[in-house]
Design an enzyme around this catalytic site. Structure first.
Site, PDB file in Angstrom:
ATOM      1  N   CYS A   1       2.421  -1.026   1.957  1.00  0.00           N
ATOM      2  CA  CYS A   1       2.250  -2.468   1.744  1.00  0.00           C
ATOM      3  C   CYS A   1       2.321  -2.858   0.276  1.00  0.00           C
ATOM      4  CB  CYS A   1       0.951  -2.962   2.375  1.00  0.00           C
ATOM      5  SG  CYS A   1       1.015  -2.898   4.171  1.00  0.00           S
TER       6      CYS A   1
ATOM      7  N   LYS B   1       9.057   1.413  -7.888  1.00  0.00           N
ATOM      8  CA  LYS B   1       8.372   2.604  -7.369  1.00  0.00           C
ATOM      9  C   LYS B   1       8.412   2.584  -5.849  1.00  0.00           C
ATOM     10  CE  LYS B   1       3.837   4.840  -7.341  1.00  0.00           C
ATOM     11  NZ  LYS B   1       2.565   5.002  -8.042  1.00  0.00           N
TER      12      LYS B   1
ATOM     13  N   HIS C   1      -6.988   4.049  -2.607  1.00  0.00           N
ATOM     14  CA  HIS C   1      -5.873   3.103  -2.716  1.00  0.00           C
ATOM     15  C   HIS C   1      -5.777   2.573  -4.148  1.00  0.00           C
ATOM     16  CE1 HIS C   1      -3.999   2.819   1.209  1.00  0.00           C
ATOM     17  NE2 HIS C   1      -5.188   3.084   1.732  1.00  0.00           N
ATOM     18  N   CYS C   2      -4.641   1.912  -4.428  1.00  0.00           N
ATOM     19  CA  CYS C   2      -4.336   1.499  -5.798  1.00  0.00           C
ATOM     20  C   CYS C   2      -4.817   0.080  -6.119  1.00  0.00           C
ATOM     21  CB  CYS C   2      -2.835   1.615  -6.055  1.00  0.00           C
ATOM     22  SG  CYS C   2      -2.173   3.242  -5.646  1.00  0.00           S
TER      23      CYS C   2
ATOM     24  N   ARG D   1       0.785   3.693   1.486  1.00  0.00           N
ATOM     25  CA  ARG D   1       0.959   2.726   0.397  1.00  0.00           C
ATOM     26  C   ARG D   1       2.155   1.810   0.637  1.00  0.00           C
ATOM     27  NH1 ARG D   1      -1.279   6.921  -4.181  1.00  0.00           N
ATOM     28  NH2 ARG D   1      -3.341   6.730  -3.285  1.00  0.00           N
TER      29      ARG D   1
ATOM     30  N   CYS E   1      -3.999   3.119 -13.071  1.00  0.00           N
ATOM     31  CA  CYS E   1      -4.155   2.874 -11.642  1.00  0.00           C
ATOM     32  C   CYS E   1      -5.592   3.195 -11.273  1.00  0.00           C
ATOM     33  CB  CYS E   1      -3.198   3.716 -10.811  1.00  0.00           C
ATOM     34  SG  CYS E   1      -3.098   3.053  -9.131  1.00  0.00           S
TER      35      CYS E   1
ATOM     36  N   LYS F   1      11.153   5.371  -9.915  1.00  0.00           N
ATOM     37  CA  LYS F   1      10.378   6.529  -9.458  1.00  0.00           C
ATOM     38  C   LYS F   1      10.416   6.604  -7.946  1.00  0.00           C
ATOM     39  CE  LYS F   1       5.581   7.900  -9.260  1.00  0.00           C
ATOM     40  NZ  LYS F   1       4.239   7.428  -9.262  1.00  0.00           N
TER      41      LYS F   1
HETATM   42  C1  PBG Z   1      -0.808   6.697  -8.829  1.00  0.00           C
HETATM   43  C2  PBG Z   1       0.399   7.509  -9.168  1.00  0.00           C
HETATM   44  C3  PBG Z   1       1.150   8.322  -8.322  1.00  0.00           C
HETATM   45  C4  PBG Z   1       2.084   8.947  -9.125  1.00  0.00           C
HETATM   46  C5  PBG Z   1       1.944   8.461 -10.411  1.00  0.00           C
HETATM   47  N1  PBG Z   1       0.881   7.569 -10.427  1.00  0.00           N
HETATM   48  C6  PBG Z   1       0.980   8.618  -6.880  1.00  0.00           C
HETATM   49  C7  PBG Z   1       1.136   7.541  -5.894  1.00  0.00           C
HETATM   50  O1  PBG Z   1       1.409   6.383  -6.228  1.00  0.00           O
HETATM   51  O2  PBG Z   1       0.915   7.823  -4.733  1.00  0.00           O
HETATM   52  C8  PBG Z   1       3.078   9.976  -8.663  1.00  0.00           C
HETATM   53  C9  PBG Z   1       3.454  10.993  -9.695  1.00  0.00           C
HETATM   54  C10 PBG Z   1       4.024  12.243  -9.139  1.00  0.00           C
HETATM   55  O3  PBG Z   1       4.169  12.436  -7.913  1.00  0.00           O
HETATM   56  O4  PBG Z   1       4.339  13.120  -9.955  1.00  0.00           O
HETATM   57  N2  PBG Z   1      -0.590   5.368  -8.560  1.00  0.00           N
HETATM   58 ZN    ZN Z   2      -2.460   4.453  -7.567  1.00  0.00          ZN
END
Ligand code: PBG
Ligand code: ZN
Length: 330
Positions: A223, A199, A131-132, A221, A122, A252
């Site tokens: 969107c 997710k 942001h991702c 996040r 990511c 997740k």
């Molecule tokens: C990043 C990412 C996140 C997590 C794993 N990769 C955070 C998010 O998407 O905001 C969460 C892992 C955790 O809370 O243990 N994209």
């Molecule tokens: Zn991310």
């Protein structure tokens, strides 16, 4: 006369009880251990939001893993966290030569030849905005540019030694883009793709964003991550990623989403299904136990056993070191 509906005669002995469970055993094969890697090779940093979890420099992570591999640890999930490397709009530090994940991969390969290495992919820990994905001039997420960038990072990790690419960004069609770049570079059959397919936009990620220094600078996040109450789009997201070639799927967070784990397992009984017991779940159990609500060892095993029952094959948990000890004692 029909037999009375009585259960105690099936429950009075541990072996009888085990037979009621089906296979919900937790063996080392069922555990994946997430690790935060930092720039300073010899440093260990405690993470305030996740008591008992630390970030490791590459030399320290080798030391940390030695006894765990000895106890049967089979696989790790690597996250990079940066401090002095630059953050910018396209997350250029995600795959630079100095990136802690890029540097750790060959070292881990050498020190632990049998350990299966997965890398989270990511850009949020590396972007200035947190942001991702990547934004265009009008500040809209540019999906096409984002997935090309994620594919490029995936390739860099694969070349550095990752066995498993695990994209957590939730951009549309990134699985296809990653599979395609791996194919073009003749790595497709030697690198597996574990999709964070399902997710949710969860508050349970709070502690992680502190741990990975990846909190979004503005907005949220919603969107690109899934709505908490949704079920249909969770099914469609899994389906889309399977069609694009995902080797394995993930749901997740964990505990609050076990119905989705079951739904996903029922849709794809033959694909390994991962569940991520995320940072907020880790912290919740830790604080609950510390404050006397329950016993930590018991509550960790209960939550993880429930995840197995719901259909998860592999449990991604920060409690992996503890669990390896507990199952060894058994
Ligand atoms: C990043 C990412 C996140 C997590 C794993 N990769 C955070 C998010 O998407 O905001 C969460 C892992 C955790 O809370 O243990 N994209
Ligand atoms: Zn991310």
């Amino acid at each position: 006369m029909a037999a009375a509906k009585k259960f105690h005669s099936s429950l009075f002995h541990p072996t009888l009880r085990k037979w009621q469970e089906g296979n919900v055993n937790i063996e080392p094969e069922n555990l994946m251990y997430p690790l935060f890697l930092i720039e300073k090779d010899d440093a260990i940093e405690e993470i305030t939001s996740m008591p008992g979890v630390s970030r490791f420099g590459v030399n320290q992570v080798v030391k940390h893993l030695e006894p765990l591999v000895e106890k049967g640890l089979k696989t790790v999930l690597l996250f990079g966290v940066i401090e002095t490397l630059p953050k910018n709009s396209r997350g250029s530090s995600a795959d630079c030569a100095e990136n802690p994940v890029v540097r750790a991969l060959p070292l881990l390969r050498k020190n632990f030849p049998d350990l299966l290495l997965a890398t989270d992919v990511c850009i949020c820990p590396y972007t200035s905005h947190g942001h991702c994905g990547i934004f265009d001039e009008e500040n809209h997420m540019d999906n096409e540019v984002s997935i090309q960038r994620l594919a490029e990072i995936s390739l860099a990790y694969a070349i550095a030694g990752a066995h498993i690419i695990a994209p957590s960004d939730m951009m549309d069609n990134r699985i296809g883009a990653i599979k395609s770049i791996l194919r073009k570079n003749r790595l497709e059959s030697r690198v597996s793709v574990l999709s964070y397919a399902v997710k949710f936009a969860s508050s349970f990620y709070g502690p992680f964003r502190d741990a990975a220094r990846s909190a979004p600078a503005y907005g949220d996040r919603k969107c690109y991550q899934l709505p908490v109450g949704s079920k249909g789009i969770a099914a469609r997201a899994a389906e889309r990623d399977v069609e694009e070639g995902a080797d394995m799927l993930m749901v997740k967070p964990g505990m609050a989403y076990l119905d989705i784990v079951r739904q996903t397992k029922d849709m794809y009984p033959h694909l390994p299904l991962f569940i991520y017991q995320v940072s907020g779940e880790y912290a919740m159990l830790w604080h609950g136990a510390k404050n006397g609500a329950f016993n930590l060892n018991a509550i960790v095993m209960e939550t993880l056993t429930s995840m197995r029952r719901a259909g998860a094959d592999v449990l991604i948990t920060y409690y992996t070191p503890l669990v390896l000890d507990l199952i060894q004692k058994k």
